[in-house]
Design an enzyme around this catalytic site. Structure first.
Site, PDB file in Angstrom:
ATOM      1  N   HIS A 163       0.848  -1.188   0.093  1.00 53.58           N
ATOM      2  CA  HIS A 163      -0.029  -0.102   0.055  1.00 53.58           C
ATOM      3  C   HIS A 163       0.813   1.223  -0.078  1.00 53.58           C
ATOM      4  CE1 HIS A 163      -3.518   2.351   0.771  1.00 53.58           C
ATOM      5  NE2 HIS A 163      -2.816   3.013   2.015  1.00 53.58           N
ATOM      6  N   TYR A 164       1.956   1.253   0.898  1.00 50.91           N
ATOM      7  CA  TYR A 164       2.801   2.242   0.828  1.00 50.91           C
ATOM      8  C   TYR A 164       3.491   2.605  -0.442  1.00 50.91           C
ATOM      9  CZ  TYR A 164       7.435   4.542   1.995  1.00 50.91           C
ATOM     10  OH  TYR A 164       8.651   5.338   1.806  1.00 50.91           O
ATOM     11  N   ILE A 165       3.849   1.707  -1.303  1.00 54.36           N
ATOM     12  CA  ILE A 165       4.387   1.895  -2.367  1.00 54.36           C
ATOM     13  C   ILE A 165       3.663   2.329  -3.508  1.00 54.36           C
ATOM     14  CG2 ILE A 165       5.601   0.666  -4.446  1.00 54.36           C
ATOM     15  CD1 ILE A 165       7.530   0.776  -2.012  1.00 54.36           C
ATOM     16  N   LYS A 214       2.705   6.173  -2.645  1.00 53.68           N
ATOM     17  CA  LYS A 214       3.878   6.856  -2.985  1.00 53.68           C
ATOM     18  C   LYS A 214       3.906   6.928  -4.621  1.00 53.68           C
ATOM     19  CE  LYS A 214       6.913   7.940   0.325  1.00 53.68           C
ATOM     20  NZ  LYS A 214       6.874   9.213   0.887  1.00 53.68           N
TER      21      LYS A 214
END
Ligand SMILES: NC(=O)c1ccc[n+]([C@@H]2O[C@H](COP(=O)([O-])OP(=O)(O)OC[C@H]3O[C@@H](n4cnc5c(N)ncnc54)[C@H](OP(=O)(O)O)[C@@H]3O)[C@@H](O)[C@H]2O)c1
Length: 218
Positions: A128-130, A133
């Site tokens: 999710h973070y990737i 971003k």
């Protein structure tokens, strides 16, 4: 040069503030706590109180004021999917809107290599973070601002070496936060670098040379 840093109390943000102050720049940034504001005051940096998830874009624009550049190096730092969406994703969109309100055209975003640690299968939260971003990168590239996206490799707290590898595609290895900050300061002072996504890892090229080598209209 006047720069406003969102994430100024963080690892990269605080080192960047120090780099810019050493160049004689005017530096301010967003902090969440009064004690951070006090600590920054002693270094010649102005901390403006606000939480990115609560403040409106118009309020943020007022705190930014008439700056030459806006840097976004904030992040939720693995505190959960919701926080990642709110800070690393929606926070960037809000900062873009605030930059427009404040009339700030130059915007530097600290992002991440899209392939960072993907081989480690770190789970849904990291995926999710990737993804968030990358969405923020897309929003900035489509903003019409004078943007730079810097994608550092894994960040380490160790002294800077003053040399890096910087370019449109680099291997995902590691780099000190100090060298990321020094590279960002150099990029902000090189107006010919605009509309570029640059990946950054440890390397052998002195930072000013690495930045100059990425100027497209030399
Ligand atoms: N870690 C890595 O290996 C790595 C690799 C590549 C890219 N990056 C990216 O590099 C950037 C900088 O990393 P870093 O290690 O320097 O980050 P950091 O030390 O975790 O600093 C992040 C800053 O963001 C601020 N922040 C978080 N939520 C906020 C909110 N709601 N309102 C206002 N400020 C808020 C924090 O404020 P407080 O001080 O109040 O907590 C902190 O000062 C991040 O965007 C990260 O995603 C990290």
């Amino acid at each position: 040069m006047k720069t406003f840093i969102i994430g100024i109390a963080g690892g990269v943000g605080s080192l960047l503030a120090r780099e810019l102050i050493a160049r004689g720049d005017d530096v301010s940034g967003l902090v969440r706590r009064p004690e951070q504001q006090e600590a920054l005051g002693g270094t010649g940096v102005r901390g403006e109180l606000g939480d990115l998830t609560e403040i409106s874009a118009a309020e943020l624009a007022k705190l930014i004021g008439p700056a030459d550049a806006l840097v976004f190096s904030a992040g939720a730092g693995g505190t959960g999917k919701e926080a990642t969406t709110a800070i690393d994703g929606d926070g960037v969109v809000k900062a873009i809107e605030a930059a427009r309100f404040a009339g700030v055209t130059r915007f530097a975003l600290v992002s991440v290599f899209p392939e960072a640690w993907r081989e480690r299968n770190l789970g849904e939260q990291f995926d999710h973070y990737i993804a968030v971003k990358k969405s923020a990168d897309i929003a900035l590239t489509q903003s019409g601002l004078d943007w730079i996206i810097l994608r550092p490799a894994v960040l380490l707290n160790r002294p800077g070496q003053g040399t890096v590898a910087l370019g449109p595609a680099q291997r995902h290895e590691e780099i000190s936060r100090a060298d990321v900050a020094a590279t960002l300061a150099e990029l902000l002072h090189e107006p010919r670098i605009t509309g570029q996504i640059l990946e950054l890892t440890a390397g052998d090229t002195p930072i000013p040379d690495a930045v100059r080598a990425n100027v497209r209209d030399r």
